[in-house]
Design a protein around this motif. Structure first.
Motif: not given
Length: 358
Positions: A4-9, A51-52, A54-62, A242-246
């Motif tokens: 997941r770290f490699t994918a995120f990077l 779940s990750w 979902g949390l980032m959708l909250g940031v995008a929603g704000y 947030a965009q990366l997680h979504i």
């Protein structure tokens, strides 16, 4: 965790490259492409935690809700006919595409409709649990492909057809802009995101709001912005995170096995998705002339994508996000509240399936 770290990077590096090319929502697109490639060609079991996302959708929603102002809602209250008419037009085009797919492929009508409705990935994947007739492969693959086509084609058309661009302050170098973005993280005002997102998620859960992880924070932040007149913006690095997680979550929803099982659908879904985007582009010209906002704003408001994706694109291109949010939100609410009732009218729920009629 290392995967997941490699994918995120990888997604972050691709997003950074897309940002230099002036592509809107670069980090979300970087996540989508990286997640799809990793799952389809390297590790078919790779997934991104829901779940990750979902949390980032909250940031995008704000971030989306913070663009709502009293003046914007006064203006939009005068456009009710255009809003509902445009939403019904978009839904009608998607149903037409679904009927064509049903007649020319193995997919039954119910699965085709669930797979083609715009912005219906979450709602339809939940609703299909009630119907034995609904083919999960058809619904998931069609919705994911539709979303993928929209996420790629809409930014391309926004730039090349409607003249949109992602701009930095004039005379500001990339290094200076990056430093400024990083420093903005240390201004504590934007941490208002935490209580507003938590309150939005709590409220959405209490009233069973559709796609509540996103809509709850949008609604609560919008109400707070209307009350205060202004709320702090989310810093660019936090929004990129947030965009990366979504994006990674969306990208990993497609895998090679599902695509192979439903490969006959791919041409129909691709062409149907492009038709929906094209019809939105044509209608946006009329809507812009009727109400006076830019054609790009109208296009993003009508495009058959998700609320977060279209609003984030509008934010990065300095368009009227309140307009985009209103049109997209009305369509999502019509989809989440009206479509299940209509489907239940024509298709009988299965007693044996989870959530079916008792």
């Amino acid at each position: 965790m290392m995967k997941r770290f490699t994918a995120f990077l990888a997604a972050a590096l691709l997003g950074f490259l897309l940002r230099q090319l002036g592509i809107p929502i670069p980090y979300m697109l970087g996540g989508i492409v990286s997640g799809f490639v990793l799952r389809a060609f390297l590790d078919s079991s790779f997934q991104w935690p829901r779940s990750w996302r979902g949390l980032m959708l909250g940031v995008a929603g704000y971030g989306i809700g913070s663009n709502c102002t009293p003046e914007a809602f006064v203006n939009l209250s005068q456009e009710a006919l255009g809003i509902f008419g445009a939403c019904l037009f978009t839904l009608a085009v998607s149903v037409g595409v679904a009927v064509h797919m049903h007649r020319h492929t193995f997919a039954n009508l119910l699965s085709s409709i669930m797979g083609c409705l715009p912005g219906g990935l979450t709602a339809m994947t939940v609703l299909m649990d009630d119907y034995e007739e609904a083919d999960e492969n058809v619904v998931v693959v069609s919705q994911c492909l539709r979303l993928f086509v929209v996420e790629v084609s809409v930014p391309f058309l926004a730039i090349n057809l409607f003249g949109g661009e992602v701009t930095r302050q004039e005379g500001t170098s990339l290094w200076a802009a990056s430093v400024s973005d990083f420093q903005s993280l240390f201004h504590p005002d934007w941490l208002l995101v935490v209580p507003l997102v938590l309150a939005g998620r709590f409220l959405a859960k209490k009233i069973h709001m559709p796609t509540g992880q996103l809509l709850g924070p949008i609604m609560v932040t919008a109400l707070f912005a209307l009350w205060q007149g202004y709320v702090p913006r989310v810093p660019a690095p936090a929004m990129a995170f947030a965009q990366l997680h979504i994006g990674l979550y969306i990208g990993t929803m497609l895998d090679r096995e599902k695509l192979m099982k439903t490969r006959q659908l791919v041409p129909n879904v691709l062409l149907g998705s492009l038709l929906m985007v094209a019809s939105s582009a044509v209608l946006s010209v009329l809507l812009a002339r009727l109400y006076g906002f830019t054609t790009l704003t109208a296009f993003l408001a009508l495009a058959p994508g998700g609320i977060a994706e279209m609003c984030l694109t509008g934010m990065e291109m300095h368009q009227d996000v309140a307009v985009i949010l209103t049109y997209q939100l009305v369509r999502v609410l019509m989809l989440a509240m009206g479509v299940p009732f209509v489907i239940r009218k024509f298709f009988k729920p299965s007693i044996g399936k989870k959530g079916g009629a008792a």
